[in-house]
Design a protein around this motif. Structure first.
Motif, short mmCIF file in Angstrom:
data_model
loop_
_atom_site.label_atom_id
_atom_site.label_comp_id
_atom_site.label_asym_id
_atom_site.label_seq_id
_atom_site.Cartn_x
_atom_site.Cartn_y
_atom_site.Cartn_z
N TYR A 11 17.47 17.06 48.55
CA TYR A 11 17.69 17.47 49.86
C TYR A 11 16.23 17.78 50.29
N PHE A 12 15.86 17.52 51.75
CA PHE A 12 14.50 17.70 51.92
C PHE A 12 13.93 18.88 51.68
N ARG A 13 14.77 20.13 51.76
CA ARG A 13 14.19 21.42 51.89
C ARG A 13 14.39 22.18 50.53
N ARG A 164 8.17 15.47 55.22
CA ARG A 164 8.30 13.89 55.23
C ARG A 164 9.27 13.37 54.52
N GLN A 165 10.54 13.62 54.36
CA GLN A 165 11.52 13.16 53.45
C GLN A 165 12.46 12.53 54.60
N PRO A 166 13.29 11.48 54.02
CA PRO A 166 14.13 10.88 54.96
C PRO A 166 15.20 11.58 55.57
N ASP A 167 15.42 12.52 54.80
CA ASP A 167 16.71 13.42 55.68
C ASP A 167 16.09 14.67 56.13
N THR A 168 15.12 14.75 56.53
CA THR A 168 14.30 16.17 57.49
C THR A 168 14.79 15.71 58.68
N PRO A 169 15.42 16.77 59.21
CA PRO A 169 15.68 17.03 60.65
C PRO A 169 14.45 16.59 61.61
N PRO A 170 14.60 15.83 62.74
CA PRO A 170 13.48 15.54 63.46
C PRO A 170 12.47 16.62 63.90
N GLU A 171 13.11 17.94 64.21
CA GLU A 171 12.67 18.96 64.61
C GLU A 171 11.61 19.97 63.56
N LEU A 172 11.70 19.40 62.37
CA LEU A 172 11.06 19.61 60.99
C LEU A 172 10.09 18.83 60.71
N ARG A 173 10.16 17.38 61.07
CA ARG A 173 9.13 16.39 60.41
C ARG A 173 7.50 16.75 60.95
#
Length: 174
Positions: A11-13, A164-173
């Motif tokens: 999970y990205f976070r 920078r992860q594939p599951d990062t929500p757009p607002e946190l990229r």
């Protein structure tokens, strides 16, 4: 036992997942990532499919040569309760950083233990990210801040970063 490319359930976070991503990047290991959203649909880690893989129902889970290794600490935040998370996290992180800042006075070089990246560094960068997330003032920790800045300049820490992860929500990229 099936031998092949390692699979990271992540999970990205998740700071624990980030540690594993850093280690895989430092070792230049090619791996497949399967994202497990810890908040969507009540938490995808609770699905029957994921529970069969990791009965602890936590990420990260790293499957190598048919063996699954897992570890995580999101369950602690859930036990504290939503209304107490910020205060609890700030207190816990500050307490650990107070001790670590003192320890680093005798161990630090460019990184936590001399001038080579160590396991301590793999733990430090995600914890500093947690400190940022929970609004911990890093001013009292100049050594931790300096080391973290050096770590975040390394490619392994950049490519594995939560933003920078594939599951990062757009607002946190990034």
């Amino acid at each position: 036992m099936q031998v092949g490319k390692p699979i990271l359930y992540s999970y990205f976070r998740s700071s624990c997942s980030w540690r594993v991503r850093i280690a895989l990047a430092l070792k230049n290991m090619d791996y497949e990532m399967i994202t497990i959203n810890l908040t969507k649909d009540g938490g995808q880690q609770f699905s029957e499919e994921f529970q069969a893989l990791n009965p602890m129902k936590q990420v990260p889970a790293l499957k190598i040569d048919g063996i699954t290794i897992g570890q995580s600490n999101l369950s602690v935040l859930k036990q504290v309760g939503q209304e107490n998370q910020l205060t609890w996290a700030q207190r816990a992180i500050s307490s650990g950083f107070n001790a670590l800042e003192q320890i680093l006075q005798s161990t630090a070089g460019k990184y936590c233990v001399g001038d080579e990246v160590s396991m301590a560094d793999l733990c430090l960068a995600p914890q500093v990210a947690n400190a940022d997330r929970f609004k911990v003032d890093l001013t009292p920790y100049p050594t931790i801040s300096r080391i973290n800045k050096s770590l975040l300049a390394l490619e392994a820490f950049q490519v594995s970063h939560p933003c920078r992860q594939p599951d990062t929500p757009p607002e946190l990229r990034a």
